[in-house]
Structure formats: C-alpha cells, structure tokens
Design a protein around this motif. Sequence first.
Motif, PDB file in Angstrom:
ATOM      1  N   LEU A  44       0.858  -1.180   0.000  1.00 11.95           N
ATOM      2  CA  LEU A  44       0.000   0.000   0.000  1.00 11.95           C
ATOM      3  C   LEU A  44       0.894   1.229   0.000  1.00 11.95           C
ATOM      4  O   LEU A  44       1.881   1.291   0.738  1.00 11.95           O
ATOM      5  CB  LEU A  44      -0.913  -0.003   1.223  1.00 11.95           C
ATOM      6  CG  LEU A  44      -1.830  -1.213   1.329  1.00 11.95           C
ATOM      7  CD1 LEU A  44      -2.610  -1.171   2.641  1.00 11.95           C
ATOM      8  CD2 LEU A  44      -2.775  -1.276   0.155  1.00 11.95           C
ATOM      9  N   ILE A  45       0.547   2.210  -0.813  1.00 14.78           N
ATOM     10  CA  ILE A  45       1.353   3.415  -0.956  1.00 14.78           C
ATOM     11  C   ILE A  45       0.599   4.584  -0.333  1.00 14.78           C
ATOM     12  O   ILE A  45      -0.558   4.830  -0.660  1.00 14.78           O
ATOM     13  CB  ILE A  45       1.639   3.728  -2.444  1.00 14.78           C
ATOM     14  CG1 ILE A  45       2.139   2.494  -3.192  1.00 14.78           C
ATOM     15  CG2 ILE A  45       2.595   4.915  -2.571  1.00 14.78           C
ATOM     16  CD1 ILE A  45       3.446   1.930  -2.695  1.00 14.78           C
ATOM     17  N   TYR A  46       1.256   5.277   0.581  1.00 14.62           N
ATOM     18  CA  TYR A  46       0.662   6.423   1.267  1.00 14.62           C
ATOM     19  C   TYR A  46       1.558   7.641   1.096  1.00 14.62           C
ATOM     20  O   TYR A  46       2.767   7.518   0.907  1.00 14.62           O
ATOM     21  CB  TYR A  46       0.533   6.142   2.770  1.00 14.62           C
ATOM     22  CG  TYR A  46      -0.370   4.991   3.082  1.00 14.62           C
ATOM     23  CD1 TYR A  46      -1.751   5.146   3.100  1.00 14.62           C
ATOM     24  CD2 TYR A  46       0.152   3.727   3.356  1.00 14.62           C
ATOM     25  CE1 TYR A  46      -2.588   4.078   3.391  1.00 14.62           C
ATOM     26  CE2 TYR A  46      -0.677   2.655   3.647  1.00 14.62           C
ATOM     27  CZ  TYR A  46      -2.040   2.842   3.662  1.00 14.62           C
ATOM     28  OH  TYR A  46      -2.867   1.787   3.943  1.00 14.62           O
ATOM     29  N   THR A  47       0.965   8.818   1.222  1.00 16.64           N
ATOM     30  CA  THR A  47       1.764  10.038   1.246  1.00 16.64           C
ATOM     31  C   THR A  47       2.325  10.203   2.658  1.00 16.64           C
ATOM     32  O   THR A  47       1.824   9.607   3.620  1.00 16.64           O
ATOM     33  CB  THR A  47       0.926  11.283   0.892  1.00 16.64           C
ATOM     34  OG1 THR A  47      -0.054  11.478   1.915  1.00 16.64           O
ATOM     35  CG2 THR A  47       0.267  11.146  -0.478  1.00 16.64           C
ATOM     36  N   ARG A  48       3.333  11.028   2.785  1.00 16.11           N
ATOM     37  CA  ARG A  48       3.902  11.296   4.113  1.00 16.11           C
ATOM     38  C   ARG A  48       2.848  11.921   5.033  1.00 16.11           C
ATOM     39  O   ARG A  48       2.792  11.609   6.219  1.00 16.11           O
ATOM     40  CB  ARG A  48       5.120  12.198   3.996  1.00 16.11           C
ATOM     41  CG  ARG A  48       6.282  11.485   3.342  1.00 16.11           C
ATOM     42  CD  ARG A  48       7.571  12.296   3.404  1.00 16.11           C
ATOM     43  NE  ARG A  48       8.628  11.571   2.741  1.00 16.11           N
ATOM     44  CZ  ARG A  48       9.295  10.546   3.270  1.00 16.11           C
ATOM     45  NH1 ARG A  48       9.009  10.145   4.479  1.00 16.11           N
ATOM     46  NH2 ARG A  48      10.239   9.924   2.594  1.00 16.11           N
ATOM     47  N   ALA A  49       1.996  12.780   4.487  1.00 14.53           N
ATOM     48  CA  ALA A  49       0.948  13.412   5.298  1.00 14.53           C
ATOM     49  C   ALA A  49      -0.053  12.367   5.802  1.00 14.53           C
ATOM     50  O   ALA A  49      -0.493  12.432   6.956  1.00 14.53           O
ATOM     51  CB  ALA A  49       0.232  14.484   4.489  1.00 14.53           C
ATOM     52  N   GLU A  50      -0.406  11.406   4.962  1.00 16.96           N
ATOM     53  CA  GLU A  50      -1.321  10.340   5.388  1.00 16.96           C
ATOM     54  C   GLU A  50      -0.705   9.505   6.499  1.00 16.96           C
ATOM     55  O   GLU A  50      -1.359   9.184   7.499  1.00 16.96           O
ATOM     56  CB  GLU A  50      -1.689   9.451   4.201  1.00 16.96           C
ATOM     57  CG  GLU A  50      -2.577  10.135   3.193  1.00 16.96           C
ATOM     58  CD  GLU A  50      -2.700   9.382   1.880  1.00 16.96           C
ATOM     59  OE1 GLU A  50      -3.738   9.574   1.209  1.00 16.96           O
ATOM     60  OE2 GLU A  50      -1.783   8.611   1.510  1.00 16.96           O
ATOM     61  N   MET A  51       0.560   9.141   6.355  1.00 13.12           N
ATOM     62  CA  MET A  51       1.240   8.350   7.383  1.00 13.12           C
ATOM     63  C   MET A  51       1.379   9.146   8.680  1.00 13.12           C
ATOM     64  O   MET A  51       1.190   8.608   9.773  1.00 13.12           O
ATOM     65  CB  MET A  51       2.617   7.891   6.902  1.00 13.12           C
ATOM     66  CG  MET A  51       2.565   6.764   5.889  1.00 13.12           C
ATOM     67  SD  MET A  51       1.834   5.235   6.515  1.00 13.12           S
ATOM     68  CE  MET A  51       3.016   4.767   7.769  1.00 13.12           C
ATOM     69  N   ALA A  52       1.686  10.429   8.571  1.00 13.30           N
ATOM     70  CA  ALA A  52       1.826  11.267   9.766  1.00 13.30           C
ATOM     71  C   ALA A  52       0.500  11.341  10.516  1.00 13.30           C
ATOM     72  O   ALA A  52       0.476  11.247  11.759  1.00 13.30           O
ATOM     73  CB  ALA A  52       2.314  12.664   9.381  1.00 13.30           C
ATOM     74  N   ALA A  53      -0.602  11.485   9.801  1.00 15.19           N
ATOM     75  CA  ALA A  53      -1.918  11.543  10.442  1.00 15.19           C
ATOM     76  C   ALA A  53      -2.247  10.217  11.124  1.00 15.19           C
ATOM     77  O   ALA A  53      -2.732  10.197  12.257  1.00 15.19           O
ATOM     78  CB  ALA A  53      -2.991  11.895   9.408  1.00 15.19           C
ATOM     79  N   PHE A  54      -1.969   9.105  10.451  1.00 16.61           N
ATOM     80  CA  PHE A  54      -2.235   7.793  11.046  1.00 16.61           C
ATOM     81  C   PHE A  54      -1.376   7.572  12.295  1.00 16.61           C
ATOM     82  O   PHE A  54      -1.872   7.154  13.341  1.00 16.61           O
ATOM     83  CB  PHE A  54      -1.982   6.674  10.036  1.00 16.61           C
ATOM     84  CG  PHE A  54      -2.102   5.314  10.664  1.00 16.61           C
ATOM     85  CD1 PHE A  54      -3.345   4.780  10.949  1.00 16.61           C
ATOM     86  CD2 PHE A  54      -0.976   4.588  11.006  1.00 16.61           C
ATOM     87  CE1 PHE A  54      -3.467   3.540  11.559  1.00 16.61           C
ATOM     88  CE2 PHE A  54      -1.082   3.346  11.612  1.00 16.61           C
ATOM     89  CZ  PHE A  54      -2.329   2.824  11.894  1.00 16.61           C
ATOM     90  N   LEU A  55      -0.086   7.842  12.199  1.00 17.28           N
ATOM     91  CA  LEU A  55       0.811   7.634  13.340  1.00 17.28           C
ATOM     92  C   LEU A  55       0.438   8.523  14.526  1.00 17.28           C
ATOM     93  O   LEU A  55       0.492   8.076  15.680  1.00 17.28           O
ATOM     94  CB  LEU A  55       2.261   7.853  12.929  1.00 17.28           C
ATOM     95  CG  LEU A  55       2.813   6.799  11.962  1.00 17.28           C
ATOM     96  CD1 LEU A  55       4.188   7.205  11.457  1.00 17.28           C
ATOM     97  CD2 LEU A  55       2.853   5.433  12.613  1.00 17.28           C
ATOM     98  N   ALA A  56       0.041   9.759  14.266  1.00 18.78           N
ATOM     99  CA  ALA A  56      -0.381  10.646  15.350  1.00 18.78           C
ATOM    100  C   ALA A  56      -1.619  10.081  16.036  1.00 18.78           C
ATOM    101  O   ALA A  56      -1.703  10.074  17.272  1.00 18.78           O
ATOM    102  CB  ALA A  56      -0.648  12.047  14.816  1.00 18.78           C
ATOM    103  N   GLY A  57      -2.570   9.576  15.248  1.00 18.86           N
ATOM    104  CA  GLY A  57      -3.763   8.972  15.826  1.00 18.86           C
ATOM    105  C   GLY A  57      -3.442   7.721  16.619  1.00 18.86           C
ATOM    106  O   GLY A  57      -3.992   7.487  17.698  1.00 18.86           O
ATOM    107  N   ALA A  58      -2.525   6.900  16.107  1.00 18.83           N
ATOM    108  CA  ALA A  58      -2.135   5.679  16.817  1.00 18.83           C
ATOM    109  C   ALA A  58      -1.455   6.024  18.138  1.00 18.83           C
ATOM    110  O   ALA A  58      -1.731   5.409  19.176  1.00 18.83           O
ATOM    111  CB  ALA A  58      -1.211   4.837  15.944  1.00 18.83           C
TER     112      ALA A  58
END
Length: 79
Positions: free
Chosen positions: A55-69
């Motif tokens: 799965l390919i994500y943008t850095r902004a998408e990953m940052a949002a997911f990691l912050a939520g986690a």
Amino acid sequence: MADEIRSSTSASLLAGAAWRKSTRSGAIGNCVEIASLGGDEIAMRNSRHPDGPALIYTRAEMAAFLAGAKDGEFDDVLH
C-alpha cells in the motif's frame, strides 16, 4: 516514483526499496514493513508476503495515522 505505482501495487515492483520493520514485531513474521520511496511516498507491506501487495501512502497520510495511533485512537480495534 513512476506513474505505474498506484495506492496498491506489487511490492516486487518497488525495486530498491529498503524495507524495515519494528523491533516489536513478532518472531513468527506477524509484522508490517515500511519503506520510504523518496519524494512524498511511503510503502507498507505484510512481511509474510514480501512480493505481495504494498500500500502506498503520502507522508501526510502516514503522519496523520501515526499521530492517531500514538493518541490511542485505534486501540479499540484490538478488542
């Protein structure tokens, strides 16, 4: 990355990707691996299927997911 890479692609097409996993991953291969693809993209794959889909994500998408986690927003999926 090339235009042929979509939100899901075969990990085997990501030549040169340096995959890594968390040191918290289990010994039986129950882990997710990530690789920076350069630019604005990060790939994620199942370590048990290294040539399977990534799965390919943008850095902004990953940052949002990691912050939520980190904030515990997804803890309920473990129950």
